[in-house]
Scaffold this active site. Sequence first.
Site, PDB file in Angstrom:
ATOM      1  N   TRP A 256       6.715  -0.586  -3.164  1.00  0.00           N
ATOM      2  CA  TRP A 256       6.628   0.149  -1.905  1.00  0.00           C
ATOM      3  C   TRP A 256       5.238   0.085  -1.291  1.00  0.00           C
ATOM      4  O   TRP A 256       5.094   0.142  -0.074  1.00  0.00           O
ATOM      5  CB  TRP A 256       6.953   1.631  -2.126  1.00  0.00           C
ATOM      6  CG  TRP A 256       8.364   1.970  -2.461  1.00  0.00           C
ATOM      7  CD1 TRP A 256       8.840   2.382  -3.667  1.00  0.00           C
ATOM      8  CD2 TRP A 256       9.501   1.967  -1.586  1.00  0.00           C
ATOM      9  NE1 TRP A 256      10.192   2.623  -3.592  1.00  0.00           N
ATOM     10  CE2 TRP A 256      10.621   2.382  -2.322  1.00  0.00           C
ATOM     11  CE3 TRP A 256       9.676   1.648  -0.232  1.00  0.00           C
ATOM     12  CZ2 TRP A 256      11.897   2.499  -1.768  1.00  0.00           C
ATOM     13  CZ3 TRP A 256      10.939   1.759   0.314  1.00  0.00           C
ATOM     14  CH2 TRP A 256      12.034   2.174  -0.447  1.00  0.00           C
TER      15      TRP A 256
ATOM     16  N   ASP B  19      13.145  10.833  -8.823  1.00  0.00           N
ATOM     17  CA  ASP B  19      12.668   9.944  -7.757  1.00  0.00           C
ATOM     18  C   ASP B  19      11.143   9.923  -7.703  1.00  0.00           C
ATOM     19  O   ASP B  19      10.553   9.728  -6.643  1.00  0.00           O
ATOM     20  CB  ASP B  19      13.263  10.376  -6.408  1.00  0.00           C
ATOM     21  CG  ASP B  19      13.110   9.321  -5.317  1.00  0.00           C
ATOM     22  OD1 ASP B  19      12.712   8.178  -5.631  1.00  0.00           O
ATOM     23  OD2 ASP B  19      13.393   9.640  -4.156  1.00  0.00           O
TER      24      ASP B  19
ATOM     25  N   ASP C 222       8.690   7.899  -8.101  1.00  0.00           N
ATOM     26  CA  ASP C 222       8.136   6.557  -8.299  1.00  0.00           C
ATOM     27  C   ASP C 222       6.614   6.566  -8.162  1.00  0.00           C
ATOM     28  O   ASP C 222       6.035   7.418  -7.508  1.00  0.00           O
ATOM     29  CB  ASP C 222       8.787   5.514  -7.410  1.00  0.00           C
ATOM     30  CG  ASP C 222       9.038   5.947  -5.994  1.00  0.00           C
ATOM     31  OD1 ASP C 222       9.736   5.228  -5.292  1.00  0.00           O
ATOM     32  OD2 ASP C 222       8.532   6.992  -5.591  1.00  0.00           O
TER      33      ASP C 222
ATOM     34  N   ARG D  19       4.341  -1.295   6.340  1.00  0.00           N
ATOM     35  CA  ARG D  19       3.075  -0.639   5.992  1.00  0.00           C
ATOM     36  C   ARG D  19       1.857  -1.497   6.314  1.00  0.00           C
ATOM     37  O   ARG D  19       0.743  -1.078   6.057  1.00  0.00           O
ATOM     38  CB  ARG D  19       3.099  -0.215   4.530  1.00  0.00           C
ATOM     39  CG  ARG D  19       4.260   0.752   4.280  1.00  0.00           C
ATOM     40  CD  ARG D  19       4.003   1.802   3.256  1.00  0.00           C
ATOM     41  NE  ARG D  19       4.961   2.881   3.454  1.00  0.00           N
ATOM     42  CZ  ARG D  19       6.000   3.146   2.666  1.00  0.00           C
ATOM     43  NH1 ARG D  19       6.203   2.441   1.569  1.00  0.00           N
ATOM     44  NH2 ARG D  19       6.813   4.143   2.937  1.00  0.00           N
TER      45      ARG D  19
ATOM     46  N   ASN E 138       2.665  10.802  -2.140  1.00  0.00           N
ATOM     47  CA  ASN E 138       3.664   9.744  -2.069  1.00  0.00           C
ATOM     48  C   ASN E 138       2.958   8.453  -1.704  1.00  0.00           C
ATOM     49  O   ASN E 138       1.872   8.203  -2.207  1.00  0.00           O
ATOM     50  CB  ASN E 138       4.772  10.146  -1.086  1.00  0.00           C
ATOM     51  CG  ASN E 138       6.095   9.455  -1.361  1.00  0.00           C
ATOM     52  OD1 ASN E 138       6.149   8.248  -1.485  1.00  0.00           O
ATOM     53  ND2 ASN E 138       7.159  10.224  -1.464  1.00  0.00           N
TER      54      ASN E 138
ATOM     55  N   GLU F 111      16.758   2.548  -3.998  1.00  0.00           N
ATOM     56  CA  GLU F 111      17.867   3.455  -3.677  1.00  0.00           C
ATOM     57  C   GLU F 111      19.183   2.691  -3.480  1.00  0.00           C
ATOM     58  O   GLU F 111      20.238   3.298  -3.304  1.00  0.00           O
ATOM     59  CB  GLU F 111      17.523   4.272  -2.438  1.00  0.00           C
ATOM     60  CG  GLU F 111      16.713   5.534  -2.735  1.00  0.00           C
ATOM     61  CD  GLU F 111      15.354   5.257  -3.356  1.00  0.00           C
ATOM     62  OE1 GLU F 111      14.714   4.261  -2.959  1.00  0.00           O
ATOM     63  OE2 GLU F 111      14.931   6.007  -4.258  1.00  0.00           O
TER      64      GLU F 111
END
Lengths: 258, 541
Positions: free
Chosen positions: B239, B300, B302, B129, B384, B191
Amino acid sequence: MALKSILFSLVLTAVAALPAFPQEGHGFTPAEIQRGGIAYSSFCVNCHGPDGDQISGVNLGSNQFRRAQSDAELIRIIQKGIPGTPMPPGAYTDEQAAVLVAYLRSMATSPRSTRKGPPGDPSRGKALVEAKGQCLNCHRIGHQGTVTGPDLTSIGITRRLAEIEIALLDPSIDIRPENRPVRAVAKDGTKIAGTLLNQDTYTIQILDSNATLRSLYKTNLREYEFLKVSPMPNFRDRLSEQEISDVVSYLVSLKGLR
Amino acid sequence: MLRRIVFTLLTAITLTAQTPFDRLVNAERDPANWLTYSGTLDGQRYSRLTQITPANAKDLELKWVLQTRAPAEPNSKYEATSLVSNGVLYTVQPPNVVVALDAANGKIFWTYPYNPAPSARLCCGRINRGLAILGNTLFMGTIDGNLIALDARDGHTMWTTPIGRPEAGYSVTVAPLIVKDKVIAGPAGGEYGISGFLSAYSAETGKEMWRFNTIPQPGEAGHESWENDAWKHGGGSIWTTGSYDPALNLIYWGIGNASPDWNGDVRPGDNLYTSSVIALDADTGKLKWHFQFTPHDEFDFDATQVPVLADLIWQGKPRKVLLFANRNGFFYVLDRQTGEFLLGKPFAKVTWADGLDAKGRPNRVGHSTPEGSLIYPENQGATNWYNPAYSPRTGLFYIPSWLDTHSINTSRVEPYKEGNQYGGGSATHEVPALRPGPTNKRLPEVGYGAIQALDPKTGAIKWHFNMMDVTDSGVLVTASDIVFAGGREGYFYALDARTGAPLWKAMVGGAVSAGPTSYAVEGKQYISIPAGNAIFTFALR
């Protein structure tokens, strides 16, 4: 009870009858199996066939696998392939591989046929497809017919017998995304019909009813909609039970150009 | 002569201290550069450049394109936000190829081709990223679990610090955040059942200076929110990049979901600090406060979004707030000094909860189940990791949104095994989760994408720009009131930040899965966006 409901019940019954995984004590959901079926049609069917038994000595539809017992072992084979055999590795995510396993597990208990008709004769079926059924007015088989409907040249590879039966008897029950019909009206009143190929915020790409590839700009349309009713007629009332069996047996025999 | 001496001195200073921390703190006064993931440490992704305006945006044209040098890997996506410092643009082509190039013409100065270990495990694509920069050093996480420092002048490796074992699913995909002399980063891999943390590393040596366990270990506060030893593989990934308030000296970071994703039965409790935002003392890593958006998450969901810091007049009084559009479908406003819940409202269709209580805790009405449960929003969320933006001028918060999407969430008992995915079930949905196919034949009711402009004082949606397909694009807003964003369809847009009216668009031929950057070189404003396997840069004719 309407045929649609019967068929739907059959599908549901098949799904409900799916065995739990003896190795791991759990089953997959209908949605996972459905998704796995779409993936199977895309990635597996050309080699393994619609019933998983196209390769000699391999029957994926039996829920018995020589090199794998558990889901994890199946997933590994799907992702890594089997060295020294034609089974190639594939760049599938764990989830993609898992839904493929869901579908493979389901094949053993889903019906091969949705009806109890008389045995079919492929040669009679071929004649019906080419004459009384008028199938080639929309479909292509080999070098015959046209392209406005789905190509049937390899339909015996890509679809199971039960799926072909459903498509003949109730074509709107399960319109696949690749066969989605579109209807549009241009601002000048011109009516447009075709099959959806692609779309975005501004445009729609179709194969129209004249077999022409067209890109429609939404600003030029008065209205448009994606139809949930297939343009294909229901053949239940157009063909006899024997004729339906004949047509199905012919379509199942179509394995591509030789 | 004097002028030449001064120029030489300035050049020398530039080369020896390219990007000191002061420049990062004061980045809003230096809009020609894009020095952090979000442009400024407050996470607003608000560019103060104003050359491109709603009136002239139609005159934007392509100035250069950089294609990836190697064939794209099937699981790769170009998700990196570019950095720009002194006319040099730094980007990361997936998975970990760093490129330094001339920001005005796209010509490459150098490349750094990192080869990740084959043992790297990624649930959701071999991606990166973006970078961080401090002084003359670039910092990058790698998909095989390392944090590395590179000399920004030639790509030479300065140090490499392993953060986590790739065999166990630890990867680093986040763009690090620089705070003072530290590099803040942590591992992804929820995951795969990692036990997450956020750490500060010495920018000079790579040595870990502090660590905050996002899954509290025995004896740490919050550990009681886990039962059955589930904390050992509790997830809590890092993330997406956090933000920093220099006045409060607090770092804010969104934390990933609990593992296993869909089976909450094996981890009774709230499962702190998963699906939360945490506020940490920047010097010590000590927790100042936390707010958990989705206690005991089963979907899921997050909290892998950028916490956006803004100073608002809140009910008549100035207030330092934190804005958070969460994957779970709710938009939140928190007091960023105390973590107090101020407002929460859905910005998409939500069926897993029928509201929030006075403290912001959701009233859960949906669960993942063995037979599968239909839940809105779908497991990819109402938004997201793709970044939002906030404009102090318009007072609006811009959210890249997935609207009316659902998935069937199924829980299963899956034992933990190192290196295997540890999802505890799955989600099925018709919208492809991570990347688009070559065509889109889905019906509109399956869901669609939008850029939504929301008034953070009320949670009301002020406008929305809908797209036929969903979007993985970040958003940037400028001081001339333009929102830049893209989508999976391959368009890159300029929208009027006050009305959402489209001002300009370009077809870039591949999904936009990164956040835009804007910068200036020799007085000319550029807007740059990765899409597909390339990066595209536009400016006025």
